[in-house]
Design an enzyme around this catalytic site. Structure first.
Site, PDB file in Angstrom:
ATOM      1  N   ASP A 151     -49.272   0.257  67.053  1.00  0.00           N
ATOM      2  CA  ASP A 151     -49.628   1.206  68.117  1.00  0.00           C
ATOM      3  C   ASP A 151     -50.998   0.917  68.706  1.00  0.00           C
ATOM      4  O   ASP A 151     -51.268   1.242  69.864  1.00  0.00           O
ATOM      5  CB  ASP A 151     -49.634   2.638  67.565  1.00  0.00           C
ATOM      6  CG  ASP A 151     -48.247   3.247  67.496  1.00  0.00           C
ATOM      7  OD1 ASP A 151     -47.269   2.524  67.746  1.00  0.00           O
ATOM      8  OD2 ASP A 151     -48.148   4.450  67.189  1.00  0.00           O
ATOM      9  N   ASN A 214     -46.372  16.176  72.566  1.00  0.00           N
ATOM     10  CA  ASN A 214     -47.137  16.967  71.607  1.00  0.00           C
ATOM     11  C   ASN A 214     -48.430  16.238  71.252  1.00  0.00           C
ATOM     12  O   ASN A 214     -49.471  16.855  71.049  1.00  0.00           O
ATOM     13  CB  ASN A 214     -46.309  17.230  70.356  1.00  0.00           C
ATOM     14  CG  ASN A 214     -46.939  18.272  69.464  1.00  0.00           C
ATOM     15  OD1 ASN A 214     -47.295  19.361  69.909  1.00  0.00           O
ATOM     16  ND2 ASN A 214     -47.091  17.953  68.196  1.00  0.00           N
ATOM     17  N   ASP A 285     -45.575  24.572  72.373  1.00  0.00           N
ATOM     18  CA  ASP A 285     -44.410  24.258  73.204  1.00  0.00           C
ATOM     19  C   ASP A 285     -44.753  24.510  74.667  1.00  0.00           C
ATOM     20  O   ASP A 285     -44.885  25.668  75.085  1.00  0.00           O
ATOM     21  CB  ASP A 285     -43.225  25.119  72.770  1.00  0.00           C
ATOM     22  CG  ASP A 285     -41.924  24.719  73.449  1.00  0.00           C
ATOM     23  OD1 ASP A 285     -41.977  24.213  74.590  1.00  0.00           O
ATOM     24  OD2 ASP A 285     -40.857  24.937  72.859  1.00  0.00           O
ATOM     25  N   GLY A 335     -44.888  14.783  80.334  1.00  0.00           N
ATOM     26  CA  GLY A 335     -45.112  14.012  81.555  1.00  0.00           C
ATOM     27  C   GLY A 335     -43.843  13.753  82.334  1.00  0.00           C
ATOM     28  O   GLY A 335     -43.837  13.770  83.570  1.00  0.00           O
TER      29      GLY A 335
END
Length: 411
Positions: A151, A214, A285, A335
């Site tokens: 990553d 998140n 959320d 997004g």
């Protein structure tokens, strides 16, 4: 032949099987609750007729090694000739932290495993599970190459002025304290897709990519290379996230500790798991936040505004860093799916050449689409991310360069 991409957690294994020729998905699945007698296995596969079928079962799975044996057996026993038994070309692994050691995907050998283990202090929640997956598959199928895709690797192109902290230099030299950045596979994938869509060479395109889920991060991409990103030594820095605070005055830690008596471990847990959107309004959320905001909930409205305001600041900052911006890219769960977030992030940026088309932004789309007005100098793109497919691509490229593709037939 096919490629299996693995994303291993502490008690779960997510995997996806790709065709070698076109990187199309043939099978995907999730094994969770590993280490219990009721581990749950969910899988979905593509039939000859082009339809998806799925199933779910529960069974005891003692550990990752047993889990991978079960998954590999299941991977060759789907009732469709599209995934009939054949040679595994390779296994691609998502590895969260590659430190300064790994700048690109690598074929895994004993030395690579040792170095990933050495980096566990930088990613204690993730790298151990990533290593467990690699070791299990190397033992079960030693004939098939494993590729580690990091990553952090995409951000290793950042210059020192972007990745260093203004701290005593020996902390970097002796303890590797610096900004690493994360979500690199997602940022790399959407940057490549954006350049292709715009008809620009990747080594020319200047982009601001926004991975909003998140977890959330922004990256300035100049000529296909990350030159700055919002996350730092850990994923805690940068944008406001679901449960992470993002950028924060470091002295806040000391103040809270003095006032509440909380330990550094308790503060770390609070800032990672109880802060961000959840800390502001009680939920992480974004869909619920938008519903509550529309109903007049002041805290939910505040959380929404703070989230988008932080993103707008990063867009401005990275516009200055890049000089020329060809496109802003929205990806990730928020997004890709939240028109209100995209509107709040883009409105008022006309001075930067960013002009949103509100109608196009609100329309239902699938796949890559543009949402800027025709007169907007900067394109605004929504691109669904596909980290697993990007890992598959990098796995194939790495194995082909090394000339070590798996060739043994599945039994």
């Amino acid at each position: 032949m096919r490629v299996i991409v693995v994303n291993s957690g502490s008690s779960s294994i997510k995997y996806e099987v790709f065709a070698l020729d076109d990187c199309s998905t043939l099978v995907d699945g999730l094994l969770e609750r590993i280490g219990t007698r009721n581990a749950r296995f969910k899988r979905r596969w593509l039939t000859d007729s082009g339809h998806w079928e799925e199933m779910e079962e529960t069974r005891p799975i003692a550990d990752h090694h047993e889990g991978f044996r079960f998954l590999l057996d299941a991977a060759v026993r789907y009732p469709t000739t599209r995934v009939a038994p054949g040679a595994f070309f390779g296994f691609g692994h998502r590895v969260v932290h590659g430190g300064e050691v790994f700048h690109e995907p690598v074929i895994v050998d004993d030395e690579v495993v040792r170095r990933i283990k050495d980096l566990i202090p930088l990613a204690p929640l993730h790298n151990p599970a990533n290593v467990a997956a690699i070791e299990a598959l190397r033992l079960i199928r030693p004939d098939v190459p494993n590729v580690a895709v990091f990553d952090t690797a995409f951000h290793q192109s950042m210059p020192p002025k972007a990745f260093l902290y203004a701290l005593p230099h020996e902390l970097y030299r002796e303890h590797h304290v610096r900004r690493y950045g994360f979500h690199g596979t997602s940022h790399r994938y959407v940057a490549g897709e954006a350049a292709r869509h715009l008809g620009l060479p990747e080594d020319y395109a200047n982009l601001i990519t926004l991975h909003l889920g998140n977890g959330a991060s922004a990256t300035a991409v100049q000529g296909g290379r990350s030159i700055d990103t919002s996350m730092g030594l850990t994923p805690l820095e940068g944008l406001i996230m679901g449960t992470r605070c993002g950028d924060l005055d470091p002295a806040v830690h000391f103040y809270i500790s003095r006032k509440t008596g909380r330990s550094s471990e308790e503060l770390e847990a609070m800032m990672n798991k109880e802060s961000g959107l959840k800390g502001i309004c009680g939920t992480n959320d974004m869909r619920e936040i938008q519903r509550r905001s529309a109903d007049g909930d002041a805290r939910a409205q505040l959380a929404f505004e703070m989230f988008c305001y932080r993103i707008r600041k990063y867009i401005g900052s990275y516009s200055a860093a890049l000089g020329r911006v060809d496109a802003i890219v929205f990806t990730g769960g928020i997004g890709e799916n939240s028109a209100p977030v995209r509107r709040e992030c883009c409105d008022g940026l006309r001075n930067l050449g960013v002009v949103l088309d509100h109608r196009r932004n609100e329309e239902d789309w699938s796949g890559l689409h543009e949402i800027q007005r025709e007169d907007s100098p900067v394109k605004i793109l929504v691109i669904p991310t596909d980290e697993e497919r990007e890992i598959a691509r990098q796995t194939i490229q790495t194995i082909r360069r090394a000339g070590v593709a798996g060739g043994a037939r599945n039994q």
